[in-house]
Design an enzyme around this catalytic site. Structure first.
Site, short mmCIF file in Angstrom:
data_model
loop_
_atom_site.label_atom_id
_atom_site.label_comp_id
_atom_site.label_asym_id
_atom_site.label_seq_id
_atom_site.Cartn_x
_atom_site.Cartn_y
_atom_site.Cartn_z
N GLY A 1 -43.01 25.77 6.46
CA GLY A 1 -43.79 24.96 6.90
C GLY A 1 -43.52 23.56 6.98
O GLY A 1 -42.46 23.40 7.08
N ALA B 1 -35.18 34.03 1.32
CA ALA B 1 -36.31 34.69 1.91
C ALA B 1 -37.64 34.23 1.10
O ALA B 1 -37.41 33.81 -0.03
CB ALA B 1 -36.18 36.14 1.59
N GLY B 2 -38.54 34.20 1.92
CA GLY B 2 -39.78 33.77 1.32
C GLY B 2 -41.02 34.09 2.16
O GLY B 2 -40.93 34.76 3.35
N PHE C 1 -30.44 27.54 3.92
CA PHE C 1 -31.61 28.44 4.67
C PHE C 1 -31.40 29.79 5.02
O PHE C 1 -32.02 30.30 5.70
CB PHE C 1 -31.72 27.62 6.10
CG PHE C 1 -32.30 26.17 5.89
CD1 PHE C 1 -31.33 25.12 5.33
CD2 PHE C 1 -33.38 25.94 6.25
CE1 PHE C 1 -31.92 23.92 5.07
CE2 PHE C 1 -34.05 24.63 6.02
CZ PHE C 1 -33.34 23.59 5.29
N LEU C 2 -30.88 30.55 3.95
CA LEU C 2 -31.04 31.81 3.94
C LEU C 2 -31.62 32.23 2.74
O LEU C 2 -31.34 33.33 2.03
CB LEU C 2 -29.72 32.52 3.97
CG LEU C 2 -28.84 32.54 5.31
CD1 LEU C 2 -27.57 33.15 5.34
CD2 LEU C 2 -29.65 32.91 6.55
N CYS D 1 -42.52 19.25 9.85
CA CYS D 1 -41.49 19.15 10.92
C CYS D 1 -41.16 20.62 11.52
O CYS D 1 -41.40 20.57 12.84
CB CYS D 1 -40.18 18.84 10.48
SG CYS D 1 -40.17 16.78 9.99
N LYS E 1 -52.34 0.64 3.80
CA LYS E 1 -50.83 1.13 3.38
C LYS E 1 -49.96 -0.15 2.94
O LYS E 1 -49.40 -0.09 2.29
CB LYS E 1 -50.23 2.11 4.60
CG LYS E 1 -48.94 2.67 4.07
CD LYS E 1 -48.44 3.58 5.26
CE LYS E 1 -48.79 5.23 4.88
NZ LYS E 1 -48.25 6.06 5.83
N VAL F 1 -40.68 8.76 7.11
CA VAL F 1 -39.54 8.26 7.73
C VAL F 1 -38.96 6.99 7.76
O VAL F 1 -38.17 6.46 7.19
CB VAL F 1 -39.37 8.96 9.22
CG1 VAL F 1 -38.22 8.42 9.81
CG2 VAL F 1 -39.03 10.71 9.03
P1 NAD Z 1 -46.06 9.69 8.75
O1 NAD Z 1 -47.34 10.20 9.48
O2 NAD Z 1 -45.57 10.04 7.31
O3 NAD Z 1 -45.68 8.09 9.11
C1 NAD Z 1 -46.17 7.60 10.30
C2 NAD Z 1 -46.58 6.19 10.29
O4 NAD Z 1 -47.01 5.53 11.30
C3 NAD Z 1 -47.93 6.10 9.57
O5 NAD Z 1 -47.98 5.55 8.21
C4 NAD Z 1 -48.94 5.38 10.60
O6 NAD Z 1 -49.99 4.70 10.13
C5 NAD Z 1 -47.79 4.67 11.36
N1 NAD Z 1 -48.36 4.33 12.69
C6 NAD Z 1 -48.89 5.01 13.60
N2 NAD Z 1 -49.07 4.30 14.71
C7 NAD Z 1 -48.72 3.33 14.50
C8 NAD Z 1 -48.52 1.84 15.54
N3 NAD Z 1 -49.10 2.10 16.51
N4 NAD Z 1 -47.98 0.68 15.05
C9 NAD Z 1 -47.53 0.98 13.52
N5 NAD Z 1 -47.61 2.00 12.69
C10 NAD Z 1 -48.19 3.13 13.13
O7 NAD Z 1 -44.93 10.54 9.59
P2 NAD Z 1 -43.35 10.91 9.28
O8 NAD Z 1 -43.31 11.93 8.49
O9 NAD Z 1 -42.52 9.76 8.92
O10 NAD Z 1 -42.71 11.14 10.87
C11 NAD Z 1 -42.60 10.35 11.59
C12 NAD Z 1 -41.52 10.90 12.66
O11 NAD Z 1 -40.33 11.06 12.19
C13 NAD Z 1 -42.13 11.96 13.45
O12 NAD Z 1 -41.90 11.95 14.69
C14 NAD Z 1 -41.50 13.20 12.50
O13 NAD Z 1 -41.24 14.57 13.52
C15 NAD Z 1 -40.24 12.55 12.37
N6 NAD Z 1 -39.23 13.01 11.30
C16 NAD Z 1 -39.85 13.15 10.03
C17 NAD Z 1 -39.37 13.84 8.91
C18 NAD Z 1 -39.95 14.15 7.77
O14 NAD Z 1 -39.16 14.68 6.92
N7 NAD Z 1 -41.13 13.69 7.44
C19 NAD Z 1 -37.87 14.07 9.12
C20 NAD Z 1 -37.21 13.73 10.21
C21 NAD Z 1 -38.02 13.31 11.29
#
Ligand code: NAD
Length: 430
Positions: free
Chosen positions: A257, A252-253, A249-250, A260, A35, A11
């Site tokens: 997972g 079937a599968g 989102f309809l 999120c 990273k 994100v």
């Molecule tokens: P991710 O694990 O890919 O990324 C999170 C990042 O935060 C990691 O790179 C980690 O090293 C970093 N991090 C952790 N603690 C830190 C700190 N104290 N300081 C600096 N960096 C730090 O996670 P993501 O998939 O990007 O998800 C992040 C949030 O967004 C979650 O709450 C998730 O539910 C939400 N979200 C995710 C998606 C998706 O499709 N992945 C979509 C919408 C919302």
């Protein structure tokens, strides 16, 4: 505008890059030095279509930078996004320790006015806790507002979703913060929904839970289709063409997972229970989802009788196509179940092998091509609907296999065509 994103994962990195593409000056912070180092070297740690080129061009244009220093980030951006993980705890509620830690870290280096925006998915009322925490740890008189700005991107098409969102939800309790947020989103042509913080937080959990519910709904319908001889594809079309319902989102599968839906549904249940209004419907959504995979494994077992020593080709490991993300992937769960019963699984995924290997290690084997996975196989399973699987050379696949038994867990292929090609073909609800 100058803005900062703390947490440069799926994100944070993608939204930061898209904000830069829109003309803002963005600093992406992450506490994982490897990273940040690789990003500085131009290497992108995740696979997301179109992202690498956008990162390169925005770095070159001087609009996108990377750092491990929260202080540098908070100094840089008048708007500071939090995009760190919010993983589930064993009881289904959210582990908010990453959020709390970032709130303390921001507080410790807060100087002038900042808008602190929660982009991570969090339970309702988290914004209040973030504000309390920042106030407690910041110097007296520190000026800030907390905003909730949930993210709705879909992995696999995240860049397009961010550049052209359906809507932008801004939960703010201050006019000053709301005005800055509106300015930030000005380059994006999308309706802005301004709400209070609690409503914005709740919108995200309610949206994801509703999408998961749609998937479980059609999977429950698919089970009835199987027992009754109806075709779930026709049923989905028949109900999905109703504008009030919609076809998305309809499909079937073998269930939903990813990082999120499972955690957001369980988090929504947990917060509803904490608030004394248990959302029981969502418990059934979870149960149907678990059953979808169990039923699929039952069918494989029915056909193969004993799984021990069976050579099974598995196509797909990522939780959905066009991503390398295997967190909570149903395909990985399936691989683990088959391996547990003694099957010799050989899996192929265009991008998800590394992530799956981190979870499954050598419990299964991994191949470099879809065809190689089918060598000597007694069954082929499709667990993720990557387009390349639909376009495979099925004559070569059949020639490779000992018995042409095909289980399509994503209804990717046409049953009649596959049977014509000589496969003993099984799919979901048809
Ligand atoms: P991710 O694990 O890919 O990324 C999170 C990042 O935060 C990691 O790179 C980690 O090293 C970093 N991090 C952790 N603690 C830190 C700190 N104290 N300081 C600096 N960096 C730090 O996670 P993501 O998939 O990007 O998800 C992040 C949030 O967004 C979650 O709450 C998730 O539910 C939400 N979200 C995710 C998606 C998706 O499709 N992945 C979509 C919408 C919302």
């Amino acid at each position: 505008m100058k803005l900062t994103i703390i947490g440069s994962g799926y994100v944070g990195l993608t939204s930061g890059t898209c904000f830069a593409e829109a003309g803002h000056h963005v600093m992406c912070v992450d506490n994982n030095p490897a990273k940040i180092e690789s990003l500085r070297e131009g290497k992108v740690p995740i696979y997301e279509p179109g992202l690498e080129d956008l990162i390169k061009s925005n770095v070159a244009a001087g609009r996108l930078q990377f750092t491990t220093s929260t202080e540098e980030g908070v100094d840089h951006g008048e708007v500071v996004f939090i995009a760190v993980p919010t993983p589930p705890q064993p009881d289904g509620s959210v582990d908010l320790s990453f959020i709390e830690k970032v709130a303390r870290e921001i507080a410790a280096v807060l100087k002038g006015y900042r808008v602190i925006v929660d982009k991570s998915t969090v339970p309702v009322k988290t914004g209040e806790k973030v504000a309390e925490t920042v106030r407690r740890y910041a110097e007296e008189g520190a000026e800030f507002d907390v905003v909730s700005n949930p993210e709705f991107l879909r992995e696999g098409c995240a860049v397009d979703d961010l550049m052209h969102p359906d809507r932008i939800v801004i939960g703010a309790n201050s006019d000053r913060a709301l005005a800055l947020m509106r300015k930030l989103y000005e380059p994006f042509v999308a309706p802005v929904l301004a709400t209070d913080i609690n409503s914005a937080e709740l919108i995200k959990h309610a949206a994801n839970s509703f999408l998961a519910l749609k998937i479980s709904y059609i999977n429950a319908v698919a089970a009835i289709c199987e027992k009754s001889g109806a075709d779930v594809e026709k049923v989905a079309e028949g109900i999905g063409t109703d504008k009030r319902i919609g076809r998305h989102f309809l499909n079937a599968g073998i269930g939903y997972g990813g990082s999120c839906f499972p955690k957001d549904v369980s988090a929504f249940i947990a917060i509803s229970e904490q608030l004394g209004e248990p959302f029981r419907l969502l418990r059934e959504v979870e149960a149907i989802n678990a059953r979808a995979l169990d039923r699929f494994v039952d069918r494989i077992r029915e056909k193969l009788w004993v799984l021990r020593e069976k050579k099974i080709a598995l196509w797909g490991l990522s939780f959905k196509p066009d991503t390398d993300d295997t967190r909570e992937s149903v395909a990985v769960k399936l691989a683990a179940k088959l391996a547990e019963e003694g099957a010799e699984v050989r899996a192929y995924d265009p991008k998800g092998t590394e992530g799956a290997r981190a979870q499954l290690a050598d419990r299964i084997r991994y191949t470099d091509s879809a065809l190689a996975a089918t060598e000597g196989a007694e069954a082929l399973i499709i667990a993720t609907d990557w387009p390349e699987f639909a376009n495979a050379d099925f004559d070569a696949v059949k020639a490779n296999m000992v018995t042409p038994l095909l289980f399509d867990g994503r209804n990717l292929l046409d049953p009649a065509t596959m049977r014509q090609r000589g496969f003993d073909y099984h799919s979901i609800g048809r």
